[in-house]
Design a protein around this motif. Structure first.
Motif, mmCIF file in Angstrom:
data_model
loop_
_atom_site.group_PDB
_atom_site.id
_atom_site.type_symbol
_atom_site.label_atom_id
_atom_site.label_comp_id
_atom_site.label_asym_id
_atom_site.label_seq_id
_atom_site.Cartn_x
_atom_site.Cartn_y
_atom_site.Cartn_z
ATOM 1 N N ARG A 267 42.575 46.558 45.118
ATOM 2 C CA ARG A 267 42.733 47.309 43.561
ATOM 3 C C ARG A 267 41.303 48.460 43.500
ATOM 4 N N SER A 268 41.942 49.897 42.974
ATOM 5 C CA SER A 268 41.184 50.520 42.049
ATOM 6 C C SER A 268 40.939 50.673 40.944
ATOM 7 N N PHE A 269 39.590 50.691 40.350
ATOM 8 C CA PHE A 269 38.986 50.219 39.116
ATOM 9 C C PHE A 269 38.694 51.194 38.485
ATOM 10 N N VAL A 270 38.831 51.563 37.591
ATOM 11 C CA VAL A 270 38.410 53.098 36.712
ATOM 12 C C VAL A 270 37.523 52.205 35.645
ATOM 13 N N VAL A 271 36.761 52.888 34.850
ATOM 14 C CA VAL A 271 36.122 52.775 33.588
ATOM 15 C C VAL A 271 35.364 53.565 33.001
ATOM 16 N N ARG B 193 37.862 51.931 44.376
ATOM 17 C CA ARG B 193 38.646 51.247 45.544
ATOM 18 C C ARG B 193 37.929 49.738 46.008
ATOM 19 N N VAL B 194 38.913 48.811 46.244
ATOM 20 C CA VAL B 194 37.820 47.869 45.935
ATOM 21 C C VAL B 194 39.185 47.163 47.218
ATOM 22 N N THR B 195 38.704 46.660 48.150
ATOM 23 C CA THR B 195 39.974 45.786 49.238
ATOM 24 C C THR B 195 38.567 44.764 49.696
#
Length: 208
Positions: free
Chosen positions: A170-174, A153-155
């Motif tokens: 935004r939350s990034f899922v890879v 999760r990035v702020t």
């Protein structure tokens, strides 16, 4: 007959030496097989190594926050087909530093392609980037098939005289398929996933 005894003694001595040598070799092999292997993400991608002059605003990158389960050097996996709620460590594999630090290092290299990236206290930046590492493990869908999973999760916030203004989150899922169902496969999958994550965050920050 008296000459035979020394020869017999000599044969016994040689046999004893051979037995001792085989025992030492066995111990050495056992230690080698049981040694803990230490992994990192390897060299930075080529484009990061060849980065040109910075052109975007300076960014302050904070170390990712993590749960206690991820706050260590263990290479972790989940058996989704049996007990997806339990994280398990590989006994003979370790990261060279906690995964959060490895991700931060890789992200700094990627974002540094077009901007100056500093840590808190190193300098003043116009923007702050805070991270929360929520998942970093190898997930087994079956005993033979698995993938590396990274969720972050990035702020993003902007600094001003009164403090900070929240700009976006935004939350990034890879996910990245693991080439083998073991610790080396986990390392390769999680490394590729982390590199993809860094590229995605860079593209997100570049949006107007």
């Amino acid at each position: 007959m008296k000459k035979v005894a020394p020869q017999t003694h000599s044969v016994k001595s040689i046999s004893l030496v051979l037995v001792l040598m085989m025992a030492l070799v066995g111990c050495s092999t056992s230690r080698s097989e049981g040694a803990i292997r230490v992994y990192d993400f390897g060299p930075a991608p080529l484009q990061a190594a060849l980065a040109g002059p910075a052109s975007l605003a300076t960014l302050v990158l904070f170390e990712p926050q993590v749960s206690s389960a991820l706050d260590g050097n263990a290479v972790l996996y989940r058996l989704a087909y049996a007990d997806a709620q339990q994280l398990k460590p590989y006994a003979q594999a370790r990261w060279s530093m906690p995964p959060a630090q490895l991700i931060s290092q890789r992200l700094r290299q990627q974002l540094g392609l077009q901007r100056v990236v500093v840590a808190p206290g190193e300098g003043v930046g116009q923007f702050n980037l805070r991270l929360v590492l929520e998942e970093f493990s190898q997930v087994f869908d079956t005993p033979a098939a698995s993938h590396g999973l990274v969720r972050l999760r990035v702020t993003l916030s902007q600094r001003n005289a009164g403090g900070e203004i929240l700009l976006a989150q935004r939350s990034f899922v890879v996910q990245q398929p693991a080439p083998t169902p073991d610790a080396p496969g986990a390392v390769r999958a999680l490394t590729v996933a982390s590199d993809q994550l860094a590229v995605q965050i860079e593209a997100w920050l570049a949006q107007p």
